[in-house]
Design a protein around this motif. Structure first.
Motif, short mmCIF file in Angstrom:
data_model
loop_
_atom_site.label_atom_id
_atom_site.label_comp_id
_atom_site.label_asym_id
_atom_site.label_seq_id
_atom_site.Cartn_x
_atom_site.Cartn_y
_atom_site.Cartn_z
N UNK A 184 0.82 -1.21 0.00
CA UNK A 184 0.00 0.00 0.00
C UNK A 184 0.86 1.27 0.00
N UNK A 185 2.09 1.14 0.52
CA UNK A 185 3.02 2.27 0.42
C UNK A 185 3.43 2.47 -1.04
N UNK A 186 3.58 1.38 -1.76
CA UNK A 186 3.96 1.47 -3.18
C UNK A 186 2.82 2.02 -4.00
N UNK A 187 1.64 1.48 -3.77
CA UNK A 187 0.46 1.94 -4.52
C UNK A 187 -0.78 1.75 -3.66
N UNK A 188 -1.25 2.81 -3.04
CA UNK A 188 -2.44 2.69 -2.21
C UNK A 188 -3.60 2.14 -3.04
N UNK A 189 -4.30 1.20 -2.46
CA UNK A 189 -5.45 0.61 -3.15
C UNK A 189 -5.11 -0.58 -4.02
#
Lengths: 506, 506
Positions: free
Chosen positions: A285-290
């Motif tokens: 989620x830090x890389x891509x939330x959602x």
């Protein structure tokens, strides 16, 4: 094919082939085995692992950098973080999401009340009644993809239904992807063993779905294990950077043999699995939330005699129910269980163990079930008969989950009692005539004949009927329609990459 | 032996023989599949059957007289009664009771959170790997009693573990009772097929337990079927007059093949079973308020191809969960389910079907499980290997039910994480050393060896291992101690009755 053409590609579906096998939309309530105190004790343990014990992210400085930048405590490669922060990050992952299939009628929704069955993954050997036990090869792999495509009770193709051991390790992911994408139109997974192979999976998916569809939808997923205990290696973090960064799905599965990769306690192993998977979910989620994420759990018990893993035993059975309750509380889709067994052949042991494992997997509400059919030998061998026998049983679970108990007026059948007297029979009454054709799940491989008819038919055991069935299915197989341009582009991609890559056998 | 001597007989237990196999005291919560609306719809249907449809009590004017005298509406042989009156009568039955065993350490409590496993009942045929399929006989019957006695996962002896077809029908109950009473010291059932045979069962139980113990305790039970749909014949009412009138247990089981003996609907069949069994329970409570009663349910689905009953299918699976919830609401102990299958042999079909049937039986909370081991061919055949294989699996269920998930401090194993680093292993840590010997259920018949070891050992399938095991068990069998005077009295009773009774083969 230019990106623009690819982007504008619409559904290329011919509605031919086997009946659509949509995933299960459960109406049956969940079975909660843990009370509030047990839940809070387990969640307290998860929090303690996240905050005080920490989880190592090894051999990937980029991952540690990200954790540091975002505010985690990093000691060497050990990452510790406040539990509410990790839980808040996990809350950004969708509680359910859809993975598109090439044939959109076969798209599956993962999470919530949805349950999706996929076949065995990763076995280097295959076995069937005629060919015996042997290394898996591309021919066997393709047959397994065909059978999975044809079987109505398998909703998802999985990926490494067996290892095609006749193809170099460095290249076989390309042939496997090509087979899934062209011999079937069900959703499937991609490669994870190396970052470039994951990237090939994403690139080939883009050929099938187009970049615009892929920007908005999950069309492929990677399935990776943590290195339990408490260790996340670069296979996981690199998969996250390839799959999750593109908004594609990631299934992260701590594989814990209690007493080896976790304490010799089911509760502790379950909590550890939750902590490991949640830590990776937070990283994703830090890389891509959602980004779509599936929390996995694979827990095995052990034989005291040999130290070998055992399956279908009470400890993993109870763990399926427990992890599912924890995953629901965390709002994360769950992968657990399967039709698991330590048996070498498709005998009664295999069936008992697979059924107890799968019954608990099913009732627990596992949203994505890898290994739901075909698993033998603790996962070392894919059985052709086992695949078909397991899949036959999945139809029964499908009915239990999706229909529960119908208590409608029509189901209560009061009119039948006006026609039938005490001691009579309901065989010909109106209610029976209205419903007998759909009242019961009709398994293909269970024999309910009397002993005389069964003996006249050759006294065939279930595995022999299964053998006849899968060989017949392969004879009847028809490749699902595919846009020839898409097929050519996939083929060209595979050829090009095979030229670029060295043959490597490890 | 004079009544006085019999009455003063104390526990005659020698604590020899296999380890006690107490029944299961469940700590796992129940799984409620029905919501409040579904419950009230089903209970409304039960009430409607009791009040408006009625249940026939046939060929037993004494039963109809009793109903009339107590205020029921009797039309011909059809009995209708206000549902709250029937429910109030059912409330007089104990929600749990203890059946004493000759060895009091093996007494079982039936009802509430207790679950008791007993073997297959009523099969005319037996099968084993060496002898093949054949009619049951007294020798096979006695071996099955011995095996049931020895197996720690079977808590109760049942009764007709196979039919001893070499003994006249009119006399075989005597030999069966004698075998249960002398070759085993576990609790068992008595005969019900004729009133005099039921009386013999009671009389022989009195020799074992003494009249004073029997006046205060359940020491034997009868297991009878209603004649579904909606028909109670004199086998049931006479059994009630013999067993219930003496305060002994009665298990009443509507056997409903949906579409034949009930509507082709699981909900309707479940409600009908409830109504039939509750009506008999009410009858029993009129005869003797407080008499122990077990509400039974045996529901089968049907093959559309052949009309034959099928087992381990989704419809009976869901019915196990539903009837259990209804029985708990009615406050009555439940018998349902078992390790059921339509397979003719102990193959994968037998194991899949038995496991799904038994997993649901187990989770449902069935208090008394007849047919929990040994059933083949829809109940026509007792399998020696099947008995031992099923019983092996019961140990796993026992652990799930009785232990649930331990979340104590010791189970959370925090000290283990101070010893083991990320990526390490727990094999030798203190927590593992403290617990590894008891952490996992160790089945006797599951092989978890790798394929090489398994092949070196002869590539034995589970049924071959089961064959070796039961033949070995019989070699090791030691008859449990018995007071010689009691044995002689039982023997004399059997001899006298055999002289009095004609040989009859029907």
């Amino acid at each position: 094919m230019a990106r623009r053409a690819r982007n504008s590609r619409k559904r290329d579906m011919a509605q031919t082939g086997p009946v659509p096998s949509p995933h299960i939309q459960r109406t049956l309530p969940h079975f909660d085995v843990l009370d509030d105190e047990q839940l809070s004790r387990l969640e307290g343990q998860v929090d303690w692992i996240l905050q005080d014990v920490g989880i190592a992210f090894r051999d990937d400085p980029e991952a540690l950098e990200l954790w540091k930048r975002e505010g985690a405590t990093v000691e060497g490669d050990l990452v510790k973080a406040p539990a509410d922060w990790i839980r808040a990050l996990c809350a950004k992952a969708p509680s359910e999401f859809t993975q598109l299939a090439r044939n959109r009628d076969r798209s599956v929704t993962i999470g919530g009340k949805n349950q999706v069955f996929a076949p065995v993954y990763g076995a280097p050997f295959v076995r069937d009644l005629e060919g015996g036990r042997r290394y898996g090869d591309q021919a066997a792999f393709e047959d397994l993809v065909r059978l999975t495509y044809m079987h109505p009770n398998l909703h998802h193709g999985g990926f490494v239904t067996c290892e095609p051991c006749d193809i170099p390790v460095s290249k076989r992911h390309l042939d496997m992807l090509f087979a899934h994408m062209t011999l079937s139109d069900k959703p499937h997974l991609g490669a994870i063993t190396e970052m470039s192979r994951a990237q090939d999976s994403i690139d080939m998916a883009e050929i099938v779905f187009g970049a615009d569809v892929m920007a908005e939808n999950c069309v492929i997923m990677g399935n990776v294990n943590t290195n339990s205990p408490l260790l996340v290696d670069r296979v996981v973090t690199e998969s996250a950077r390839v799959y999750s960064a593109r908004g594609q799905g990631l299934i992260v599965v701590p594989f814990i043999l209690s007493g080896a990769m976790g304490p010799v306690s089911t509760a502790a192993s379950v909590a550890q699995a939750m902590a490991e998977a949640m830590m990776v979910c937070a990283y994703v989620q830090l890389i891509r939330p959602g980004a779509p994420f599936v929390l996995g759990n694979f827990l095995s018990s052990m034989s005291l005699k040999t130290g070998a893993p055992t399956f279908g035993m009470p400890e993993p059975v109870i763990s399926n129910y427990a992890i599912a309750q924890l995953a629901r509380r965390a709002g994360l889709p769950l992968r657990c269980g399967g039709s698991l067994t330590a048996s070498k052949v498709e005998d009664a042991q295999a069936a008992y163990e697979s059924a107890d494992s799968m019954h608990s997997t099913m009732l627990a509400g596992a949203n994505f079930v890898l290994h739901s059919a075909g698993w033998l030998e603790g996962g070392l061998c894919t059985g052709f008969e086992k695949l078909i026998m397991d899949a036959d049983r999945l139809g029964g679970y499908q009915k239990v989950l999706s229909q529960g108990l119908d208590t409608s007026d029509e189901a209560l059948a009061r009119d039948a009692y006006t026609e039938v007297e005490a001691g009579g029979h309901f065989l010909g009454c109106g209610h029976t005539m209205r419903h007998y054709q759909t009242a019961f799940y009709e398994p293909a491989l269970s024999d309910s004949d009397n002993v005389e008819s069964w003996e006249e038919g050759g006294s065939l055991e279930m595995r022999q009927r299964a053998h006849a069935r899968w060989t017949q299915m392969l004879q009847e197989y028809q490749q699902p329609a595919i846009d020839p341009a898409m097929r050519d582009e996939l083929s060209a991609y595979v050829a090009k990459r095979k030229e670029e890559l060295p043959d490597a056998w490890y």
